[in-house]
Design a protein around this motif. Sequence first.
Motif, PDB file in Angstrom:
ATOM      1  N   THR A   1     -39.982  59.539  22.284  1.00  0.00           N
ATOM      2  CA  THR A   1     -40.537  59.323  20.944  1.00  0.00           C
ATOM      3  C   THR A   1     -41.985  58.879  21.026  1.00  0.00           C
ATOM      4  N   GLN A   2     -42.298  57.979  21.954  1.00  0.00           N
ATOM      5  CA  GLN A   2     -43.684  57.564  22.144  1.00  0.00           C
ATOM      6  C   GLN A   2     -44.551  58.729  22.610  1.00  0.00           C
TER       7      GLN A   2
ATOM      8  N   THR B   1     -44.888  52.871  17.330  1.00  0.00           N
ATOM      9  CA  THR B   1     -43.994  52.900  18.495  1.00  0.00           C
ATOM     10  C   THR B   1     -44.337  51.838  19.536  1.00  0.00           C
TER      11      THR B   1
ATOM     12  N   PHE C   1     -39.776  56.913  14.954  1.00  0.00           N
ATOM     13  CA  PHE C   1     -41.001  56.165  15.207  1.00  0.00           C
ATOM     14  C   PHE C   1     -40.829  54.706  14.777  1.00  0.00           C
TER      15      PHE C   1
ATOM     16  N   VAL D   1     -38.098  52.854  17.061  1.00  0.00           N
ATOM     17  CA  VAL D   1     -38.582  52.520  18.403  1.00  0.00           C
ATOM     18  C   VAL D   1     -39.496  51.300  18.367  1.00  0.00           C
ATOM     19  N   GLY D   2     -40.366  51.236  17.349  1.00  0.00           N
ATOM     20  CA  GLY D   2     -41.268  50.093  17.245  1.00  0.00           C
ATOM     21  C   GLY D   2     -40.599  48.852  16.716  1.00  0.00           C
TER      22      GLY D   2
END
Length: 321
Positions: free
Chosen positions: A206-207, A58, A186, A189-190
Motif C-alpha cells: 500500500t505504501q 500511510t 491508505f 495503513v496509516g
Amino acid sequence: MKLLRQRETLLALVILVTIAVIAVRFPAFVRPANLANVFNDTSPLILLAIGQMIVILTKCIDLSVAANLALTGMVAALMNGAGVPLPVILLCVIALGAGLGAVNGLLVWKVGIPSIVVTLGTMTIYRGVIFLMTEGKWVNAHEMTDAFKALPRHVILGLPVMAWVAVAAILIFAVILTRTPLGRAFYAVGGNPHAAVYAGIDVGRTQFWAFVISGALAGLTGYLWVARYAVAYVDIAGGFELDVVAACVIGGIAIAGGAGTIWGALLGALFLGVIKNALPVVGISPFWQMAISGSAIVLAVAFNATQSRPKGRIILREASQ
C-alpha cells in the motif's frame, strides 16, 4: 458550532478573511481574473500536495517530489526538442514520474529504509541525473515548440488547462480516497498498521502504491511547470518540496498518518498560494513568505495536537514526591 470546529471550515474562513483584508487595500486582487490566476499559480502545488497527502496518510513522506518534477520536466523538454509528439511526451513523463516514485516505494517496502532517508537520497540523485543529462545547461523557450508551451496556458471557461488539470485531480482522488478499497487501505495503513495487517492489507504494498501515485502526479506537474514557464534546468522548483509538506500540514493531514482529507490538502495549498501572491501586492518582501509559512506550520501542528489529544477526566494522579 460543530461546522466551525472542522479543520477545513476554519481554514477556508482564514483564507477568505485574508483575501478580504487584502481587498480592502487593493480591490483589484479579488477580481475574478486575478483569483483565477492565483488558482492557476497554485495548481502545481495542489497536484503535488495531493500526492504528498496520500504518502503521508500511510505514515511515510516523499521529499523527492520537486526533484522528480525537475527531472521529468527536463525529459519532457528534451523529448520536445527531439521532435517527439506531445501526447507521447505526456505519457512518458507520467510513466517516468511513476517509475521514480516506485523506486522510493520499493526501497521503503522491500529494503525497509525509512521514507525520509530514502527520499532525501533520491532527491539528490534525481537532480544529479539532470546534471549528467544536460551538463548543467538550460533548455530555454526558443528551444521549445509553440504547441508544447501552449497547452498549459490554453484557456477553457476562464481557466487555463493547468488549473483544470488540478481540478480534475482533486475530483478523481477525492473519489479514490473515499470510495475505493485502495483509498480506504491508505487510511487503514496509516491509522493502525497492525490492524490493517489483520484485515488482510499489505502495508508495504500500500505504501508502494502511494509513492507511485505521488511520483506520477510529480511527473505530470513536471511537464506543466516547464511548459508554462518555458524553461528547464537542474535547480527548477528547488525547495518546493517544503511548500508541498507545508500545504499538507496546514491542511490538517496528520504527519503520524491515517488522518486528513483531499479538501484539507487543497485548502492548505490555496492558503500558501494566496500568501505568495499577496505579499508582493501589499509591498512585503517575499522572504517573509518563509516566516509566515513556518509560523502557519507551527500553529497547524499545535492545533492538530490539541484536536487529537484524548478527552477525559484524570482519575489517578501521579503521587507527589
